[in-house]
Design an enzyme around this catalytic site. Structure first.
Site, short mmCIF file in Angstrom:
data_model
loop_
_atom_site.label_atom_id
_atom_site.label_comp_id
_atom_site.label_asym_id
_atom_site.label_seq_id
_atom_site.Cartn_x
_atom_site.Cartn_y
_atom_site.Cartn_z
N PRO A 158 37.96 40.79 45.38
CA PRO A 158 36.64 41.26 45.83
C PRO A 158 36.71 42.06 47.13
CG PRO A 158 36.53 38.95 45.16
CD PRO A 158 37.98 39.32 45.21
N TYR A 159 37.45 41.53 48.10
CA TYR A 159 37.56 42.21 49.39
C TYR A 159 38.27 43.56 49.23
CZ TYR A 159 38.71 42.94 54.33
OH TYR A 159 38.83 43.47 55.60
N SER A 160 39.38 43.57 48.49
CA SER A 160 40.16 44.79 48.33
C SER A 160 39.35 45.86 47.60
CB SER A 160 41.45 44.50 47.56
OG SER A 160 42.29 43.65 48.31
#
Length: 236
Positions: A158-160
């Protein structure tokens, strides 16, 4: 005391209640900006507001949940009524969302990370662009993580994904405003002693990392009227 480099300028900083956002807010205020502090919790914003005022600076608090799209959309008109323009936007707020395999990510976590790290920044661009266009030197700075955005590191999806999309969003806005007074750039803090870093690397000694204040100095440089590059990723 040296001349204040942001004297008279209006700066909105998201995620201003802690870490890099707090450090940038305090530095911008010391440099003469009227800093608009945006974060979710009013109590933590009031603490930063008190710190700024104790140092002789000027700030206003904006308690706002970046998952609330309608409230973001109303921000531009509200700031126009009060200030008539915006000189600086620092899109610093972000969430990690935990580390887990793609197949184990709850949908609500995926949606929250994308909402805060990506969609909120698009909504901020959309609502604040008319105010930035009214500045003589509108400056927009987003905080990214190029390694996360490009490596496809296991368990960081999700962050990437949000940071990869944010970089494309920022560069698109930079290209669309290339013939205007607005410059749009991204800062890559690298390993910095923040709560998010501690969440991702809980066993790390944060005393060995750079401080949020060091990152704030680079954000300041990108926010100055005489910084005229656009569409760049600047590493700390």
């Amino acid at each position: 005391m040296s001349e204040q480099r942001l004297k008279g300028r209006i700066a909105l900083i998201t995620g201003a209640s802690r870490g890099i956002g707090r450090a940038a807010a305090r530095l911008f205020a010391r440099e003469g900006a009227h800093v608009l502090l945006l974060a979710r919790q009013q109590k933590t914003l009031e603490t930063v507001d008190d710190e700024i005022k104790a140092e002789g600076g000027v700030a206003s608090i904006i308690p706002l949940d970046l998952e609330d799209g309608q409230t973001i959309d109303a921000l531009g008109p509200a700031l126009y009524e009060r200030f008539g323009r915006l000189d600086i936007l620092v899109g610093n707020a972000g969430v990690l969302g935990g580390l887990r395999p793609l197949t184990h990510i709850p949908s609500e976590i995926w949606d929250r990370v994308l909402a805060v790290n990506l969609t909120a920044n698009w909504r901020l661009i959309r609502t604040l662009d008319p105010l930035l266009q009214r500045s003589d030197a509108g400056r927009v700075v987003f905080v990214t993580s190029p390694r996360a955005a490009s490596l496809g590191r296991a368990y960081w999806a999700p962050y990437s994904v949000s940071k990869a999309a944010l970089e494309t969003l920022a560069k698109t806005y930079a290209n669309e405003t290339a013939d205007s007074p607005i410059c749009v750039n991204l800062v890559d803090p690298g390993a910095t002693a923040t709560a998010m870093r501690a969440e991702a690397f809980p066993g790390e000694d944060q005393d060995t990392l750079k401080t949020p204040e060091a990152v704030a100095e680079v954000i300041l440089r990108l926010a100055l009227p005489d910084f005229t590059e656009t569409g760049e990723i600047v590493a700390v």
